[in-house]
Design an enzyme around this catalytic site. Structure first.
Site, PDB file in Angstrom:
ATOM      1  N   GLU A   4       0.768  -0.812  -0.046  1.00 18.35           N
ATOM      2  CA  GLU A   4      -0.307   0.106  -0.446  1.00 18.35           C
ATOM      3  C   GLU A   4       1.328   1.315   0.247  1.00 18.35           C
ATOM      4  O   GLU A   4       2.042   1.279   0.332  1.00 18.35           O
ATOM      5  CB  GLU A   4      -0.737  -0.420   1.428  1.00 18.35           C
ATOM      6  CG  GLU A   4      -1.743   1.280   1.294  1.00 18.35           C
ATOM      7  CD  GLU A   4      -3.176   1.234   2.523  1.00 18.35           C
ATOM      8  OE1 GLU A   4      -2.337   0.309   3.445  1.00 18.35           O
ATOM      9  OE2 GLU A   4      -3.950   1.613   2.545  1.00 18.35           O
ATOM     10  N   ASN A  35      -6.629   1.635   2.711  1.00 17.36           N
ATOM     11  CA  ASN A  35      -7.076   2.925   3.238  1.00 17.36           C
ATOM     12  C   ASN A  35      -7.207   4.151   2.185  1.00 17.36           C
ATOM     13  O   ASN A  35      -7.822   4.992   2.011  1.00 17.36           O
ATOM     14  CB  ASN A  35      -6.810   3.515   4.683  1.00 17.36           C
ATOM     15  CG  ASN A  35      -7.876   2.856   5.644  1.00 17.36           C
ATOM     16  OD1 ASN A  35      -8.391   1.326   5.462  1.00 17.36           O
ATOM     17  ND2 ASN A  35      -6.673   1.635   7.430  1.00 17.36           N
ATOM     18  N   ASN A  48     -12.493  -0.297  -0.757  1.00 19.41           N
ATOM     19  CA  ASN A  48     -11.378  -1.073   0.538  1.00 19.41           C
ATOM     20  C   ASN A  48     -12.093  -1.156   1.364  1.00 19.41           C
ATOM     21  O   ASN A  48     -12.523   0.289   2.031  1.00 19.41           O
ATOM     22  CB  ASN A  48     -10.445  -1.022   0.891  1.00 19.41           C
ATOM     23  CG  ASN A  48      -9.288  -1.459   2.089  1.00 19.41           C
ATOM     24  OD1 ASN A  48      -9.024  -2.712   1.302  1.00 19.41           O
ATOM     25  ND2 ASN A  48      -9.591  -0.176   2.520  1.00 19.41           N
ATOM     26  N   GLU A  49     -12.831  -1.707   2.656  1.00 20.97           N
ATOM     27  CA  GLU A  49     -12.956  -1.497   3.910  1.00 20.97           C
ATOM     28  C   GLU A  49     -13.923  -0.371   3.789  1.00 20.97           C
ATOM     29  O   GLU A  49     -13.974   0.081   4.630  1.00 20.97           O
ATOM     30  CB  GLU A  49     -11.740  -1.431   4.881  1.00 20.97           C
ATOM     31  CG  GLU A  49     -11.372  -2.962   4.399  1.00 20.97           C
ATOM     32  CD  GLU A  49     -10.493  -2.513   6.230  1.00 20.97           C
ATOM     33  OE1 GLU A  49     -10.269  -1.730   6.615  1.00 20.97           O
ATOM     34  OE2 GLU A  49      -9.622  -3.499   6.581  1.00 20.97           O
ATOM     35  N   TYR A  74      -6.465  -8.910  11.202  1.00 20.98           N
ATOM     36  CA  TYR A  74      -5.285  -8.514  11.935  1.00 20.98           C
ATOM     37  C   TYR A  74      -5.728  -9.037  13.210  1.00 20.98           C
ATOM     38  O   TYR A  74      -6.471  -8.868  14.248  1.00 20.98           O
ATOM     39  CB  TYR A  74      -5.584  -7.247  12.184  1.00 20.98           C
ATOM     40  CG  TYR A  74      -4.788  -6.833  10.982  1.00 20.98           C
ATOM     41  CD1 TYR A  74      -3.441  -6.597  10.037  1.00 20.98           C
ATOM     42  CD2 TYR A  74      -5.700  -5.785  10.166  1.00 20.98           C
ATOM     43  CE1 TYR A  74      -3.182  -6.240   8.811  1.00 20.98           C
ATOM     44  CE2 TYR A  74      -5.514  -5.435   8.897  1.00 20.98           C
ATOM     45  CZ  TYR A  74      -3.857  -5.502   8.353  1.00 20.98           C
ATOM     46  OH  TYR A  74      -3.853  -4.923   6.745  1.00 20.98           O
ATOM     47  N   GLU A  96      -5.761  -9.266   3.493  1.00 18.02           N
ATOM     48  CA  GLU A  96      -5.436  -8.633   4.568  1.00 18.02           C
ATOM     49  C   GLU A  96      -5.352  -9.096   6.005  1.00 18.02           C
ATOM     50  O   GLU A  96      -7.335  -9.232   6.267  1.00 18.02           O
ATOM     51  CB  GLU A  96      -5.516  -6.942   4.782  1.00 18.02           C
ATOM     52  CG  GLU A  96      -5.537  -5.864   4.201  1.00 18.02           C
ATOM     53  CD  GLU A  96      -6.158  -3.982   4.159  1.00 18.02           C
ATOM     54  OE1 GLU A  96      -5.493  -4.397   5.866  1.00 18.02           O
ATOM     55  OE2 GLU A  96      -6.217  -3.700   3.875  1.00 18.02           O
ATOM     56  N   GLN A 111       1.832  -6.199   5.498  1.00 18.31           N
ATOM     57  CA  GLN A 111       1.651  -6.239   4.271  1.00 18.31           C
ATOM     58  C   GLN A 111       2.596  -6.531   4.081  1.00 18.31           C
ATOM     59  O   GLN A 111       3.521  -7.456   4.858  1.00 18.31           O
ATOM     60  CB  GLN A 111       1.273  -4.851   3.925  1.00 18.31           C
ATOM     61  CG  GLN A 111       0.443  -4.213   4.521  1.00 18.31           C
ATOM     62  CD  GLN A 111       0.194  -2.501   3.460  1.00 18.31           C
ATOM     63  OE1 GLN A 111       1.172  -1.595   3.311  1.00 18.31           O
ATOM     64  NE2 GLN A 111      -0.478  -1.656   4.441  1.00 18.31           N
TER      65      GLN A 111
HETATM   66  O1  AHR Z   1      -3.059  -2.576   6.797  1.00 19.81           O
HETATM   67  C1  AHR Z   1      -2.970  -1.922   7.199  1.00 19.81           C
HETATM   68  C2  AHR Z   1      -4.401  -1.115   6.883  1.00 19.81           C
HETATM   69  O2  AHR Z   1      -4.953  -2.216   7.525  1.00 19.81           O
HETATM   70  C3  AHR Z   1      -5.105  -1.213   5.261  1.00 19.81           C
HETATM   71  O3  AHR Z   1      -4.788   0.581   4.816  1.00 19.81           O
HETATM   72  C4  AHR Z   1      -6.392  -0.930   5.658  1.00 19.81           C
HETATM   73  O4  AHR Z   1      -7.408  -1.597   4.856  1.00 19.81           O
HETATM   74  C5  AHR Z   1      -6.742  -1.879   6.885  1.00 19.81           C
HETATM   75  O5  AHR Z   1      -7.603  -1.265   7.621  1.00 19.81           O
END
Ligand code: AHR
Length: 512
Positions: A27, A72, A172-173, A257, A308, A363
């Site tokens: 990103e 993001n 995205n999200e 995450y 992700e 990432q």
């Molecule tokens: O990977 C970091 C961030 O985590 C990304 O930009 C977003 O998609 C997620 O919230």
């Protein structure tokens, strides 16, 4: 402590592992692009400014596909800013991460970098500030042969041949209030459907209502699912979005995450429960997909793009300092404890390979990443680099269904297994491999029964085990936490017994 018995049979598979399960993500965030993969003037940089040392490590990880440009960041990004002569590209505020974006790296650089790195590009279109026209025109820029203003722009920028990009994320999200241009499920579902339609048309394909396609090789479209399963809108968001888009797309995206949090009642146990929790999360989305499939009367089975996933304990700054270009953001340094939980997450992806057909470790470089770089300097491999490298290189073919009598422990997510495993069988190389995490506080004997393979021989055996759970690697101690080779175990009557140290990850391969 009782011996844990794990049984797997060559004829009982969960599914086939899609190589794209081992993808990753870059990103425009912090130093992922600038000083990460792109650093003109670096001693290893090539004529395009791409760091060869970093490309070497990415190849070592065996990453097949890379998602770009966000994240993001995507939801405020105008792809036109990142093309054309570098000196005319605008510097912009990035409202997602409160940084400035120089746009010196954009779509054409990414495509070149993918080619040099041997990875497939997975692009994303902006559904925040972006319109469906922007989305369709980016597809046209990448995939249309020529003769139109947009495709001629690509040619003028040096790419005579189209890039033929197949994988595309639609936003995205978009369920997250933190997202630029956040939408409700209904609003996003409608917009994503229209975006999918015009992106396919710009690609020269038509998807009929009955699912058949006409024209060019179809795009593989990913619709945004919930950002995580703690969202208030989960899993309703996924249902509503899928009801709008089911026939038009190929994958539902999911993100997650996991973190180690000292403030929790049982920080360690809760963290160790991550892999089993991830399994539950996938299960809910799998059921949601099945529900919508029945509701819209479709024969097609959508896959999950887990685009992700990682450990992110938020130990490094996320926003400071303000408006800097390529600041040190999200540069979490992973511990040994992170590595063993990370290996468990990979086991979960493998054990759900029937539905999770694409994955992106989020990432890849500097930002919550397995690879760290120094400006003008060297690199180091994080603790998580090692389970990824071993599993991504070897756990191919089919994941086998395992039957285990492991005991369990209590976590905030419910019960989690002390021994967490994934067993894979690659018919082409006649290889069987097992990734095994011991999440208990004592060494455990594990008996692996693989009788159906006939005569098996162990060919490699490594283990990660440290007395200090918080141990890390760094530029000054690059090899502090690494896997260690073990003596090959004997296989007798299709059974092999391994002793797994307390809090460890082991990886063993066999040939037949
Ligand atoms: O990977 C970091 C961030 O985590 C990304 O930009 C977003 O998609 C997620 O919230």
């Amino acid at each position: 402590m009782k011996k844990v018995k794990i049984f797997a049979d060559a004829n009982l598979a969960v599914g086939t592992v899609d190589p794209n399960l081992y993808g990753s993500f870059i990103e425009h965030l912090g130093r992922a692009v600038y000083e990460g993969i792109y650093e003109p003037g670096h001693p290893t940089a090539d004529a395009d400014g791409f760091r060869a040392d970093v490309i070497g490590l990415i190849k070592e990880l065996n990453v097949p596909i890379v998602r770009y440009p966000g994240g993001n960041f995507l939801s405020g990004y105008d792809w036109r800013d990142g093309i054309g002569p570098k000196e005319t590209r605008p510097t912009r505020l990035d409202l997602a991460w409160f940084t400035t974006e120089s746009n010196q790296f954009g779509t054409d650089e990414f495509m070149k970098w993918c080619k040099k790195s041997g990875v497939t590009p997975m692009m994303a279109v902006n559904m925040g500030t972006g319109t469906i026209k922007d989305a369709a025109q980016l597809v046209e820029y990448c995939n249309h042969a020529g003769g139109t203003a947009i495709s001629e722009m690509r040619k003028a920028n040096g790419a005579i041949e189209p890039y033929h990009v197949r994988y595309w994320c639609i936003g995205n999200e978009m369920d997250g209030p933190w997202q630029i241009g956040h939408l409700s499920a209904d609003e996003y579902g409608k917009k994503a459907l229209e975006a999918a339609k015009v992106m396919r048309w710009a690609n020269g394909e038509l998807k009929e209502d009955n699912g058949t396609t006409w024209g060019s090789e179809p795009l593989k479209l990913v619709v945004s699912g919930s950002s995580n399963h703690e969202m208030k809108t989960f899993p309703e968001w996924d249902r509503v979005v899928l009801e709008h888009t089911y026939r038009a797309v190929d994958y539902l995206s999911m993100h997650r995450y996991y973190m180690y949090d000292e403030d929790r009642e049982r920080p360690l146990e809760d963290f160790l429960g991550s892999a089993d929790d991830m399994h539950e999360y996938i299960g809910t989305l799998k059921a949601t997909i099945e529900y919508v499939r029945a509701k819209v009367r479709s024969k097609k089975r959508l896959a999950i793009s887990f685009d992700e996933w990682n450990i992110w304990s938020v130990t490094a700054p996320r926003r400071e300092p303000l408006w800097k270009s390529a600041p040190h953001l999200l540069e979490d340094v992973y511990t040994f404890r992170d590595a063993i939980v990370f290996a468990g997450l990979m086991n979960t992806l493998l054990n759900n390979c029937d539905v999770v057909k694409l994955g992106c470790l989020a990432q890849l470089v500097n930002v919550i990443a397995p690879i760290m770089t120094e400006k003008g300097g060297g690199t180091f491999k994080q603790t998580t680099f090692y389970p990824f490298r071993a599993i991504a290189s070897t756990a191919r073919g089919e994941t086998l269904r395992t039957f285990s009598d492991s005991d369990s422990f209590e976590t905030m997510y419910g019960a989690a297994r002390c021994i967490n495993e994934a067993v894979n069988h690659d018919k082409t190389t006649r290889t069987v491999c097992a990734s095994l995490c011991n999440y208990s506080q004592s060494a455990r004997e594990v008996e692996l029964e693989l009788r159906s393979f006939g005569a098996l021989k162990a060919t490699s055996y490594v283990e990660m085990a440290e007395s200090d759970l918080a141990a890390t690697n760094g530029f000054d101690r690059p090899d502090a936490v690494v896997p260690h080779e073990k003596e090959l175990p004997a296989v007798k009557d299709g059974k092999v017994t391994l002793t797994l140290p307390a809090m460890s990850w082991s990886f063993v391969t066999f040939r037949y």
